[in-house]
Design a protein around this motif. Structure first.
Motif, short mmCIF file in Angstrom:
data_model
loop_
_atom_site.label_atom_id
_atom_site.label_comp_id
_atom_site.label_asym_id
_atom_site.label_seq_id
_atom_site.Cartn_x
_atom_site.Cartn_y
_atom_site.Cartn_z
N ARG A 1 35.62 99.44 99.55
CA ARG A 1 34.44 99.52 98.71
C ARG A 1 34.73 100.52 97.60
O ARG A 1 35.01 101.69 97.87
N VAL A 2 34.69 100.06 96.36
CA VAL A 2 35.04 100.89 95.21
C VAL A 2 33.81 101.06 94.35
O VAL A 2 33.18 100.07 93.93
N GLY A 3 33.43 102.31 94.07
CA GLY A 3 32.25 102.59 93.27
C GLY A 3 32.36 103.93 92.57
O GLY A 3 33.39 104.59 92.60
N ALA A 4 31.24 104.34 91.97
CA ALA A 4 31.22 105.57 91.19
C ALA A 4 30.76 106.77 91.99
O ALA A 4 30.94 107.91 91.55
N ASP B 1 26.36 100.59 93.43
CA ASP B 1 27.18 99.75 92.56
C ASP B 1 28.60 99.56 93.11
O ASP B 1 29.48 99.12 92.38
N ALA B 2 28.86 99.89 94.38
CA ALA B 2 30.20 99.70 94.95
C ALA B 2 30.47 98.21 95.13
O ALA B 2 29.57 97.43 95.48
N SER C 1 40.73 105.18 84.42
CA SER C 1 39.47 105.14 83.68
C SER C 1 39.04 106.55 83.30
O SER C 1 39.72 107.53 83.62
N SER C 2 37.91 106.64 82.64
CA SER C 2 37.39 107.94 82.22
C SER C 2 36.34 108.48 83.18
O SER C 2 35.74 109.53 82.93
N LYS C 3 36.12 107.79 84.30
CA LYS C 3 35.11 108.21 85.27
C LYS C 3 35.74 108.38 86.64
O LYS C 3 36.72 107.71 86.96
N PRO C 4 35.20 109.25 87.48
CA PRO C 4 35.71 109.37 88.85
C PRO C 4 35.40 108.11 89.65
O PRO C 4 34.41 107.42 89.39
N VAL C 5 36.25 107.83 90.62
CA VAL C 5 36.10 106.63 91.45
C VAL C 5 36.04 107.05 92.91
O VAL C 5 36.82 107.91 93.35
#
Length: 365
Positions: free
Chosen positions: A324-327, A333-334, A284-288
């Motif tokens: 748990r995956v989030g921004a 929002d995870a 993606s274009s955002k860090p995770v």
């Protein structure tokens, strides 16, 4: 009625043949004697069984012999009952002059079991008179050759740890990381029987990497999460960076728990960057931000930059394999991703997929 004494543990190891034939012998950690009260044949391994570790495509293969009968010069300890009772004749075992174990029958041929025996209070000041708990594996079979009419019970250490990481490691019982007398050190290629040094603590073990003695090696890690040695399988374990060493970094290892009759072998290996059991790739274009489900609020997770991929190992390898995956690391929002389930997941602002990539299970965001 006083019992018969049987030695159950080796005192030294012989690695002279390791360079040529990869042969290793058991290193003995139980420096004690046991007493057996009852009857039938109870071999005690006065010289512990040799171990031929064969290298191949499958990795380390435990070539331990099935019984003392495969060891030349190894003789059994013969015992008989005072009376004949196929349903009631049982034996007990004790370590030193401590309490007897629960009695067990020797009539179940072809089966295995586990026996627990308490040891005397430790004389190591750092252990504060803690009582060890010896877990011994029992296997039962019929004899061969001149012993074909005998019933044979073989006693072995239940757990044996083998180091294949390429580095020196220390292992100890969980909750005893700060006790020097509880830490068992193994150089690369060594194996050692493992017992619980404090019967009042949890029956899990932890490991870390330490510098190799006699070298300029300074690499070290912190203690990894607890491992349950009775749970068979292969687990990805994260050894975190040592907070007190500025040059330290995390290390990804695999722990294989392999069962061989009444004995369990814990094999520690180093995971390669291209052969890791788990991987996280951010397309993606955002860090995770990723952290194991159930981790404490301050647990350090993993940041994956856009376009990057990193190996992943578990802080607690025996817990559920869920992330748990989030921004961000605060968990806003995870969403939960189950790594044991292949498929696509809808995350906030992006999609995720758990899929197999060769021998690696990958989470692709």
């Amino acid at each position: 009625g006083g019992g018969l004494r049987v030695s159950v543990a080796p005192d030294s190891s012989n690695t002279r043949q390791r360079a040529s034939s990869q042969a290793l012998e058991w290193k003995r950690v139980v420096n004690a004697t046991v007493s057996v009260y009852g009857g039938h044949t109870v071999p005690h391994h006065p010289s512990a069984p040799g171990a031929d570790w064969e290298e191949g495509e499958g990795g380390d293969l435990a070539g331990f012999p099935d019984s003392w009968m495969e060891q030349p010069g190894d003789h059994p300890f013969m015992v008989s009952y005072d009376s004949v009772d196929l349903t009631g004749n049982r034996v007990s075992l004790c370590v030193g002059d401590q309490a007897w174990s629960e009695p067990f029958s020797l009539e179940s041929m072809g089966t295995t079991g586990v026996l627990q025996a308490r040891g005397p209070p430790s004389d190591d000041p750092s252990l504060k008179r803690a009582r060890p708990l010896y877990e011994l594996g029992l296997s039962f079979q019929l004899g061969v050759g001149v012993y074909s009419r005998s019933k044979v019970a073989t006693i072995v250490p239940r757990y044996t740890v083998l180091n294949r990481t390429g580095r020196t490691i220390q292992v100890c019982q969980a909750e005893l990381q700060g006790v020097p007398g509880a830490q068992m050190e193994l150089a690369d290629g060594e194996l050692h029987a493992f017992h619980w040094l404090d019967e009042g603590k949890g029956r899990q073990l932890v490991a870390r990497v330490v510098p190799r003695i006699g070298t300029k090696d300074r690499f070290t890690t912190g203690w990894g999460g607890p491992v349950k040695p009775e749970q068979v399988g292969t687990f990805a374990l994260l050894l975190p960076a040592d907070k007190e060493s500025p040059s330290s970094s995390a290390l990804h290892v695999s722990v294989e728990v392999r069962l061989r009759k009444a004995a369990s072998f814990l094999i520690f290996r180093l995971q390669g960057a291209d052969t890791s059991m788990y991987r996280i790739r951010n397309e993606s274009s955002k860090p995770v931000f990723v952290v194991q489900e159930g981790s404490p609020p301050l647990q350090k997770g993993v940041f994956v930059r856009p376009g990057a991929q990193v190996p992943y190992s578990w802080d607690r390898p025996n817990d559920r394999r869920e992330l748990r995956v989030g921004a961000d690391e605060r968990g806003r929002d995870a969403q939960l991703v189950k790594m044991d389930k292949f498929g696509r997941f809808k995350l906030k602002g992006c999609d995720a997929e758990v899929r197999a990539e060769g021998g690696t299970r990958a989470l692709v965001v």
